[in-house]
Write a protein that holds these residues in place. Structure first.
Motif, PDB file in Angstrom:
ATOM      1  N   GLN A 159      -4.233   9.251   1.323  1.00 20.89           N
ATOM      2  CA  GLN A 159      -3.118   8.312   1.337  1.00 20.89           C
ATOM      3  C   GLN A 159      -2.678   8.013   2.755  1.00 20.89           C
ATOM      4  O   GLN A 159      -2.456   6.866   3.129  1.00 20.89           O
ATOM      5  CB  GLN A 159      -1.945   8.889   0.540  1.00 20.89           C
ATOM      6  N   ALA A 160      -2.549   9.066   3.553  1.00 22.30           N
ATOM      7  CA  ALA A 160      -2.084   8.879   4.925  1.00 22.30           C
ATOM      8  C   ALA A 160      -3.113   8.121   5.749  1.00 22.30           C
ATOM      9  O   ALA A 160      -2.785   7.453   6.719  1.00 22.30           O
ATOM     10  CB  ALA A 160      -1.780  10.227   5.565  1.00 22.30           C
ATOM     11  N   GLN A 161      -4.370   8.214   5.374  1.00 17.99           N
ATOM     12  CA  GLN A 161      -5.447   7.636   6.167  1.00 17.99           C
ATOM     13  C   GLN A 161      -5.719   6.184   5.809  1.00 17.99           C
ATOM     14  O   GLN A 161      -5.989   5.366   6.680  1.00 17.99           O
ATOM     15  CB  GLN A 161      -6.712   8.471   5.944  1.00 17.99           C
ATOM     16  N   ALA A 162      -5.694   5.843   4.520  1.00 14.37           N
ATOM     17  CA  ALA A 162      -6.110   4.482   4.157  1.00 14.37           C
ATOM     18  C   ALA A 162      -5.276   3.879   3.036  1.00 14.37           C
ATOM     19  O   ALA A 162      -5.527   2.772   2.614  1.00 14.37           O
ATOM     20  CB  ALA A 162      -7.579   4.476   3.757  1.00 14.37           C
ATOM     21  N   MET A 163      -4.274   4.617   2.539  1.00 20.30           N
ATOM     22  CA  MET A 163      -3.372   4.144   1.488  1.00 20.30           C
ATOM     23  C   MET A 163      -4.089   3.942   0.152  1.00 20.30           C
ATOM     24  O   MET A 163      -3.777   4.598  -0.811  1.00 20.30           O
ATOM     25  CB  MET A 163      -2.693   2.855   1.906  1.00 20.30           C
ATOM     26  N   TYR A 164      -5.051   3.026   0.098  1.00 18.77           N
ATOM     27  CA  TYR A 164      -5.853   2.834  -1.109  1.00 18.77           C
ATOM     28  C   TYR A 164      -7.061   1.980  -0.767  1.00 18.77           C
ATOM     29  O   TYR A 164      -7.102   1.334   0.279  1.00 18.77           O
ATOM     30  CB  TYR A 164      -5.033   2.180  -2.238  1.00 18.77           C
ATOM     31  N   ALA A 188      -3.520  13.739  -0.390  1.00 19.51           N
ATOM     32  CA  ALA A 188      -2.457  13.450   0.579  1.00 19.51           C
ATOM     33  C   ALA A 188      -3.063  12.879   1.859  1.00 19.51           C
ATOM     34  O   ALA A 188      -2.548  11.928   2.456  1.00 19.51           O
ATOM     35  CB  ALA A 188      -1.667  14.719   0.882  1.00 19.51           C
ATOM     36  N   GLU A 189      -4.182  13.443   2.262  1.00 12.92           N
ATOM     37  CA  GLU A 189      -4.876  12.976   3.449  1.00 12.92           C
ATOM     38  C   GLU A 189      -5.400  11.543   3.258  1.00 12.92           C
ATOM     39  O   GLU A 189      -5.276  10.700   4.150  1.00 12.92           O
ATOM     40  CB  GLU A 189      -6.048  13.931   3.713  1.00 12.92           C
TER      41      GLU A 189
END
Lengths: 437, 437
Positions: free
Chosen positions: B305-310, B302-303
């Motif tokens: 995703q919130a930080q760099a998406m992919y 989850a972190e």
């Protein structure tokens, strides 16, 4: 080799395929074996519950990141389909980067000078004469705008502090805010932009030091601020000694209008400008830039270094290569026409097959239609039923910082083949009839 | 074209060069002009001081990130020189990725399945039989290990909470901790690893829920934990219901020993394992993985995703391509010999020309010599004087979470051509005589 009378190359290829398929495994220095059966007993991870505690914030990504099987009509996605990308330019740029020095070197934390310079010049080219333009040094390159948002919130705002934000607005901007622990304060925003009086009130009430907004082709509504609204918003931001975090996500997606960044009207560092190439160049070219001036730039750069050290020079070099080609200009030119065609096609299909849906405005840029559905619509049920019938739509609730003000869905007209739009709209229209509360 | 009788292609190339050199500028739809003189008045950004306040943490990157002019002997850097990289493999892998689907698509937030699978299998290959091996699903891919560290600290620890950490240790791990606001608690670590009794005491005093360590070829000391230490540390971590964040940064840099991850002895999710390919494959392939099991993996994803998406699929595909080639194994094999040669060469030069320096142990892997200098050495003065004479060294203070326990410098034997080592050591030895307090 002996048994099958095959060459060493053939056998090696076979071993690689088997290895990729998980059928065999190689233990270095020992040999290659058929893969051991996995240990099947369940492992007890419950001790972690005590170590982790409850999460401070539930971080859940939105529907529009969901990947879908190949055979569905993807109206939920946030990206244009590959046919709308400068594919040939991207492939050549990456191939060139693979041969050059970028493939085996690192980059400065602020970015590669050529790319910094391109971002600065692009912004300068839309500035009014007489204003001090940003320099290449004012540009910090990030591995995508999500990382840029996290870094901006942490460096300019900080956990527990308020951030004014348009409502509705991009879910990724809110996800990053929740991750950083920034407190979101919604400011309603309509087709002409936010009401400057409401914005002034929100600043006065919260003493916020920043306002996040998408003045051009906002996600999800497609709204472009009227010039007079833009001017007044900028005045309010200045008068409150605050930052405007301007996310120009759809800069390359103008249709009947072009993006006019507010950053081009600012020379004293009130506007911090986010510009991403991920959606328009390629989702694989994860490169975004923040133009920030003054001490804000220093604070942001320190944050960028601590967060990601530097962005792959291969991606940076490929990005600057693509946008420096003459083909990039002509691509953007033809993209405009194709986006218009896709937009009109979907809008017509919706208007014919989903007469209950209300399109507040036909967007002059961006990738999305923002549709209001009747108040008694069960949106989640609608989404599920459409998905079962092969049509993916995004529930509008995800774009509201607080409770949604109506039942909305967002349809991306750039993510799918327009040949399927009529069928998709028909499914939507039919299912909508079934999902009244 | 007319004036110089040149072809359109030649003129376009000339325009691109002039544009890249900043001599001309193109305003779309208007034309191409010689560049306007920049506005020179200084802009007043002092209003930002009030908006930004004082920083919660000073975030300053270490010496080893400093880029240097081409003609210095770079013993300060954290990276191997290009000659020690699998350059041919990297270029072919990137070229292949440029032609494939990866060039124009995005990836799942957790990573590309083939790459996740490779990381899981690599770890499995060193696991003891009978332990439940990690699956591909337990792997989360990050754009480099710095981003992985930030995400780990945020998801497993949280701002204001304590983290036990080896001392001395990697400055990037401490920078990420300061950025997240994690409170560092140093645990002294020697040639065999940390003292399990001191570790137990630190857990008891702080109630920390995690311990960050580099059990194999630690940066900066090169220490590899003795098997008995490793076993006891793992026991202490388990008994305290805590995580061991194992940073296996030098997995590919074994010389006379190989890396034996502690994660390979763990099947109940106490060890969270960081494995980066950036230093051994290419600094441009910014790809690292975290293997985490149980709820910790969910929190981390989850972190991420919130930080760099992919992470760019081009980099992921190139990474898995390189490490799946037969040439990767042979590269690692020859790398071992070349690292040994470089290490021995620098150690011999130092021993001859800097007799005052004390090398606690010749590292069995990694990239660095960790040298203790006389207590009266002015390290900053030494660093400056060496730089003036074309030799870059790193001051050891940056590797200590608290005050340094002695005067140390770190010399990277992999970052420069060994032909220069004797000269560099001579400079160091001479300048060392000049910088006594």
């Amino acid at each position: 080799m002996k048994r099958f009378e095959a060459s060493p190359v053939t056998v090696q290829q076979a071993l690689r395929s088997l290895s990729a398929a998980g059928e065999i495994e190689t233990r270095p220095g020992v040999g290659t074996f058929t893969r051991a059966k996995p240990v099947l007993r369940g492992v007890d991870f419950s001790w972690q519950t005590a170590a982790l505690g409850t999460p401070q914030q539930k971080l859940e990504p939105a529907t529009s990141l969901r990947s879908e099987p190949g055979n569905v009509i993807a109206l939920h996605s946030g990206y244009p389909r590959a046919e709308l990308l400068p594919v040939r330019l991207v492939r050549s740029a990456l191939s060139r980067a693979a041969r050059g020095n970028a493939a085996v070197s690192r980059a400065d934390s602020a970015g590669m000078p050529e790319l910094q310079s391109w971002f600065a010049q692009e912004l300068e080219s839309s500035m009014l004469p007489g204003l001090a333009a940003p320099s290449a040094r004012d540009v910090v390159v990030f591995p995508g705008s999500q990382a840029a948002l996290s870094a901006l919130y942490r460096s300019l705002i900080g956990a527990g502090e308020p951030l004014l934000i348009e409502s509705p607005t991009y879910w990724g901007a809110m996800l990053a805010a929740r991750q950083v622990g920034v407190r979101l304060v919604p400011v309603p925003s309509g087709p002409d932009g936010p009401d400057p009086v409401a914005l002034e009130r929100a600043f006065a009430q919260t003493r916020a030091r920043a306002f996040y907004a998408q003045p051009n082709f906002a996600n999800p509504t497609g709204a472009q601020w009227a010039p007079e609204s833009a001017r007044r918003v900028l005045e309010v931001v200045r008068a409150n000694g605050a930052f405007l975090i301007e996310d120009d996500w759809a800069h390359d997606f103008g249709i009947t209008a072009s993006s006019h960044p507010l950053a081009a009207q600012d020379s004293d560092g009130h506007v911090v400008y986010i510009r991403s190439l991920t959606k328009s160049v390629s989702p694989a070219i994860r490169v975004a830039a923040v133009v920030a001036r003054g001490p804000a730039r220093e604070r942001l750069l320190a944050e960028a270094q601590a967060q990601a050290m530097y962005v792959s020079p291969v991606l940076q070099e490929a990005a600057v290569d693509v946008v420096s080609q003459p083909g990039w200009r002509s691509h953007l030119h033809s993209l405009r026409a194709r986006l218009q065609e896709q937009r009109d096609h979907l809008a017509a299909a919706v208007s014919q097959h989903v007469p209950q849906a209300e399109l507040a405005q036909l967007p002059t840029g961006g990738l999305n239609l923002w549709l209001r559905l009747p108040d008694e619509t069960d949106l989640v049920e609608l989404q599920d039923r459409c998905r079962v019938r092969g049509v993916m739509v995004a529930v509008g609730d995800e774009w509201f910082p607080a409770e949604p003000t109506g039942r909305y869905i967002r349809l991306n007209y750039a993510g799918a083949d327009p040949a399927a739009f009529t069928d998709a709209a028909a499914v939507l229209g039919q299912e909508l009839e079934q999902v009244k509360f």
